[in-house]
Write an enzyme that holds these catalytic residues in place. Structure first.
Site, PDB file in Angstrom:
ATOM      1  N   TYR A 189      34.150   9.582  10.544  1.00 29.59           N
ATOM      2  CA  TYR A 189      35.074  10.221  11.485  1.00 29.59           C
ATOM      3  C   TYR A 189      34.925   9.603  12.880  1.00 29.59           C
ATOM      4  CZ  TYR A 189      37.378  14.098  14.010  1.00 29.59           C
ATOM      5  OH  TYR A 189      38.204  14.867  14.814  1.00 29.59           O
TER       6      TYR A 189
ATOM      7  N   LYS B 177      37.689   7.110  14.496  1.00 27.83           N
ATOM      8  CA  LYS B 177      38.437   7.491  15.701  1.00 27.83           C
ATOM      9  C   LYS B 177      38.216   6.486  16.829  1.00 27.83           C
ATOM     10  CE  LYS B 177      40.431  11.510  14.712  1.00 27.83           C
ATOM     11  NZ  LYS B 177      41.854  11.804  14.947  1.00 27.83           N
TER      12      LYS B 177
ATOM     13  N   PHE C 100      32.159  31.863  11.829  1.00 27.62           N
ATOM     14  CA  PHE C 100      31.529  33.069  12.392  1.00 27.62           C
ATOM     15  C   PHE C 100      32.483  34.268  12.317  1.00 27.62           C
ATOM     16  CE2 PHE C 100      28.249  30.919  15.500  1.00 27.62           C
ATOM     17  CZ  PHE C 100      27.609  30.341  14.418  1.00 27.62           C
TER      18      PHE C 100
ATOM     19  N   GLN D 176      22.132  24.451  20.466  1.00 28.69           N
ATOM     20  CA  GLN D 176      23.129  23.388  20.715  1.00 28.69           C
ATOM     21  C   GLN D 176      24.371  24.011  21.345  1.00 28.69           C
ATOM     22  OE1 GLN D 176      22.417  24.692  17.734  1.00 28.69           O
ATOM     23  NE2 GLN D 176      23.901  24.207  16.134  1.00 28.69           N
TER      24      GLN D 176
HETATM   25  P1  NAD Z   1      43.425  19.808  10.356  1.00 28.83           P
HETATM   26  O1  NAD Z   1      42.495  19.344   9.284  1.00 28.83           O
HETATM   27  O2  NAD Z   1      43.823  21.246  10.358  1.00 28.83           O
HETATM   28  O3  NAD Z   1      44.756  18.936  10.386  1.00 28.83           O
HETATM   29  C1  NAD Z   1      44.808  17.608   9.984  1.00 28.83           C
HETATM   30  C2  NAD Z   1      46.121  17.413   9.236  1.00 28.83           C
HETATM   31  O4  NAD Z   1      46.231  16.033   8.839  1.00 28.83           O
HETATM   32  C3  NAD Z   1      46.196  18.243   7.951  1.00 28.83           C
HETATM   33  O5  NAD Z   1      47.448  18.880   7.858  1.00 28.83           O
HETATM   34  C4  NAD Z   1      46.005  17.207   6.846  1.00 28.83           C
HETATM   35  O6  NAD Z   1      46.592  17.595   5.622  1.00 28.83           O
HETATM   36  C5  NAD Z   1      46.643  15.984   7.461  1.00 28.83           C
HETATM   37  N1  NAD Z   1      46.168  14.721   6.912  1.00 28.83           N
HETATM   38  C6  NAD Z   1      44.897  14.339   6.663  1.00 28.83           C
HETATM   39  N2  NAD Z   1      44.871  13.099   6.148  1.00 28.83           N
HETATM   40  C7  NAD Z   1      46.165  12.669   6.071  1.00 28.83           C
HETATM   41  C8  NAD Z   1      46.798  11.483   5.622  1.00 28.83           C
HETATM   42  N3  NAD Z   1      46.071  10.462   5.143  1.00 28.83           N
HETATM   43  N4  NAD Z   1      48.148  11.404   5.680  1.00 28.83           N
HETATM   44  C9  NAD Z   1      48.905  12.437   6.152  1.00 28.83           C
HETATM   45  N5  NAD Z   1      48.341  13.591   6.591  1.00 28.83           N
HETATM   46  C10 NAD Z   1      47.003  13.705   6.557  1.00 28.83           C
HETATM   47  O7  NAD Z   1      42.717  19.421  11.739  1.00 28.83           O
HETATM   48  P2  NAD Z   1      43.147  19.757  13.243  1.00 28.83           P
HETATM   49  O8  NAD Z   1      42.064  20.545  13.844  1.00 28.83           O
HETATM   50  O9  NAD Z   1      44.528  20.265  13.292  1.00 28.83           O
HETATM   51  O10 NAD Z   1      43.083  18.299  13.880  1.00 28.83           O
HETATM   52  C11 NAD Z   1      44.258  17.538  14.139  1.00 28.83           C
HETATM   53  C12 NAD Z   1      43.882  16.251  14.854  1.00 28.83           C
HETATM   54  O11 NAD Z   1      43.215  16.536  16.075  1.00 28.83           O
HETATM   55  C13 NAD Z   1      42.934  15.363  14.041  1.00 28.83           C
HETATM   56  O12 NAD Z   1      43.303  14.024  14.207  1.00 28.83           O
HETATM   57  C14 NAD Z   1      41.589  15.625  14.679  1.00 28.83           C
HETATM   58  O13 NAD Z   1      40.736  14.520  14.555  1.00 28.83           O
HETATM   59  C15 NAD Z   1      41.975  15.886  16.119  1.00 28.83           C
HETATM   60  N6  NAD Z   1      40.962  16.719  16.785  1.00 28.83           N
HETATM   61  C16 NAD Z   1      40.875  18.072  16.534  1.00 28.83           C
HETATM   62  C17 NAD Z   1      39.887  18.819  17.167  1.00 28.83           C
HETATM   63  C18 NAD Z   1      39.748  20.310  16.964  1.00 28.83           C
HETATM   64  O14 NAD Z   1      38.845  20.921  17.528  1.00 28.83           O
HETATM   65  N7  NAD Z   1      40.608  20.965  16.221  1.00 28.83           N
HETATM   66  C19 NAD Z   1      38.978  18.194  18.032  1.00 28.83           C
HETATM   67  C20 NAD Z   1      39.085  16.824  18.229  1.00 28.83           C
HETATM   68  C21 NAD Z   1      40.091  16.103  17.619  1.00 28.83           C
HETATM   69  N1  UDP Z   2      27.660  25.510  13.238  1.00 30.25           N
HETATM   70  C1  UDP Z   2      26.853  26.611  12.967  1.00 30.25           C
HETATM   71  N2  UDP Z   2      27.205  27.419  11.927  1.00 30.25           N
HETATM   72  C2  UDP Z   2      28.310  27.211  11.174  1.00 30.25           C
HETATM   73  C3  UDP Z   2      29.145  26.104  11.460  1.00 30.25           C
HETATM   74  C4  UDP Z   2      28.768  25.271  12.501  1.00 30.25           C
HETATM   75  O1  UDP Z   2      25.841  26.845  13.642  1.00 30.25           O
HETATM   76  O2  UDP Z   2      28.556  28.017  10.244  1.00 30.25           O
HETATM   77  C5  UDP Z   2      27.302  24.657  14.376  1.00 30.25           C
HETATM   78  C6  UDP Z   2      27.260  23.156  14.068  1.00 30.25           C
HETATM   79  O3  UDP Z   2      25.986  22.800  13.582  1.00 30.25           O
HETATM   80  C7  UDP Z   2      27.551  22.548  15.429  1.00 30.25           C
HETATM   81  C8  UDP Z   2      28.498  23.566  16.082  1.00 30.25           C
HETATM   82  O4  UDP Z   2      28.334  24.782  15.336  1.00 30.25           O
HETATM   83  O5  UDP Z   2      26.368  22.464  16.201  1.00 30.25           O
HETATM   84  C9  UDP Z   2      29.967  23.152  16.039  1.00 30.25           C
HETATM   85  O6  UDP Z   2      30.283  22.804  14.715  1.00 30.25           O
HETATM   86  P1  UDP Z   2      31.758  22.444  14.247  1.00 30.25           P
HETATM   87  O7  UDP Z   2      31.646  21.996  12.831  1.00 30.25           O
HETATM   88  O8  UDP Z   2      32.658  23.578  14.554  1.00 30.25           O
HETATM   89  O9  UDP Z   2      32.202  21.256  15.201  1.00 30.25           O
HETATM   90  P2  UDP Z   2      31.519  19.884  15.687  1.00 30.25           P
HETATM   91  O10 UDP Z   2      30.085  19.829  15.242  1.00 30.25           O
HETATM   92  O11 UDP Z   2      32.338  18.822  15.070  1.00 30.25           O
HETATM   93  O12 UDP Z   2      31.614  19.970  17.154  1.00 30.25           O
END
Ligand code: NAD
Ligand code: UDP
Length: 312
Positions: free
Chosen positions: A145, A149, A191, A209
């Site tokens: 990932y 990215k 949670f 964390q």
């Molecule tokens: P999500 O998993 O809910 O949405 C991702 C979507 O992409 C899904 O609908 C999935 O089916 C689709 N998808 C995955 N692979 C695909 C492919 N090969 N072709 C077509 N569609 C595909 O996740 P999200 O939280 O909505 O995240 C959306 C975007 O934002 C992602 O690119 C993610 O990396 C980025 N992002 C999200 C967060 C967050 O906190 N939610 C943080 C940082 C970055």
């Molecule tokens: N985490 C946790 N319990 C859970 C899920 C996640 O303590 O049931 C912690 C995880 O280890 C991380 C933080 O919550 O430190 C955020 O995790 P998440 O998967 O939401 O996002 P990311 O690590 O990608 O920021």
């Protein structure tokens, strides 16, 4: 004038909110998704709108459509999902970016990349400004990932330099809200679901964390502002809420807001789990005139309501 806008990953958590926002603004929206983590339920309320269209497609394959703007969100975002098929995750980020950039180049369309705070890895600079290059393990279980990215960002900037493409790169920090998948394993949904079911709240490691949580409506506002900002402003720009919490603090807030009797238990910390994360959002404030408005308790309340209505 109405714009034709492609949203990849449009049936996911963030994508479905973005589609709704653009449809309500009167734009002509094409949602492309392979439904790996997204669902039709997220966009079911849009299907009967004349300015919304849904297409099942995997972005690792080329796409031939005609649009004015592209928001590239396709990629699983939760660690359990992106680690389920790590090769496909890298393909989605890298081949997906190449295909969508190729499309944007042919159409001379503006394209926005949903990048992530994960490009900073386990950061040694705190809070993280856009100028920080990050500390990322290239061979760990999060690398598919994180490095996918990072490579997508490289591709965006090379298409910009080499082909003068209009690019926009946003680095999204942890975002939460209604329509998160109840089983997607991210901390806020885990949670809340555990608290509502009276199950143990699973804190990984000692819970010291930190993360900084942005409510989805604030994030979508910033994304749309970025897409429509000056052509010269490419980013990358951090989008997030700088209020930082430990996972122990988050668990206590959620227990209090749900009036849950759940107990906290500790499970092993996953490999390469970042110890701290907090965005520096000075650039977003000055360039986009944006800052988040929703504080954690308010955002958690509406997310809890969503999960209750979902039948949890
Ligand atoms: P999500 O998993 O809910 O949405 C991702 C979507 O992409 C899904 O609908 C999935 O089916 C689709 N998808 C995955 N692979 C695909 C492919 N090969 N072709 C077509 N569609 C595909 O996740 P999200 O939280 O909505 O995240 C959306 C975007 O934002 C992602 O690119 C993610 O990396 C980025 N992002 C999200 C967060 C967050 O906190 N939610 C943080 C940082 C970055
Ligand atoms: N985490 C946790 N319990 C859970 C899920 C996640 O303590 O049931 C912690 C995880 O280890 C991380 C933080 O919550 O430190 C955020 O995790 P998440 O998967 O939401 O996002 P990311 O690590 O990608 O920021």
């Amino acid at each position: 004038m109405t714009k034709k806008i492609l949203v990849t990953g449009g049936a996911g958590f963030l994508g479905s909110h973005l589609c709704e926002r653009l449809v309500n603004a009167g734009e002509d929206v094409l949602c492309v998704d392979n439904f790996f983590t997204g669902s039709k339920a997220n966009i079911a309320h849009l299907l009967n709108k004349p300015n919304f269209e849904l297409m099942r497609h995997d972005v690792t394959f080329p796409l031939y459509v005609e649009v004015d703007q592209i928001y590239n969100l396709a990629c699983p975002a939760s660690p359990i999902h992106y680690q389920h098929d790590p090769v496909q995750t890298t393909k989605t980020s890298v081949h997906g970016a190449i295909n969508m950039l190729g499309l944007a180049k042919r159409l001379k369309a503006r394209i926005l990349q949903a990048s992530t705070s994960e490009v900073y890895g386990d950061p040694e600079v705190h809070p993280q400004p856009e100028s920080y290059w990050g500390k990322v393990n290239p061979i760990g279980i999060r690398s598919c990932y994180d490095e996918g990215k990072r490579c997508a960002e490289t591709l965006f900037f090379d298409y910009h330099r080499q082909h003068e493409l209009e690019i926009k790169v946003v680095r999204i920090f942890n975002t939460y809200g209604p329509k998160m998948h109840p089983n997607d394993g991210r901390v806020v949904s885990n949670f809340i679901v555990q608290a509502l079911k009276g199950q143990d709240i699973t804190i990984y490691g000692d819970g010291s964390q930190t993360r900084s949580f942005c409510y989805v409506d604030d994030l979508i506002e910033a994304m749309v502002r970025m897409m429509n900002a000056d052509k010269e402003f490419t980013g990358p720009v951090n989008i997030g809420n700088p209020n930082e919490f430990t996972m122990l603090e988050l668990a206590s807030h959620i227990i209090e807001l749900t009036h849950s009797g759940s107990k906290i238990i500790h499970l092993p910390l996953p490999q390469d789990d970042p110890k701290q994360r907090k965005p520096n959002i000075e650039l977003a404030k000055s360039a986009l005139n944006w800052e988040p408005k929703t504080q954690l308790d308010e955002g958690l309340k509406s997310t809890i309501e969503y999960f209750k209505n979902y039948g949890i």
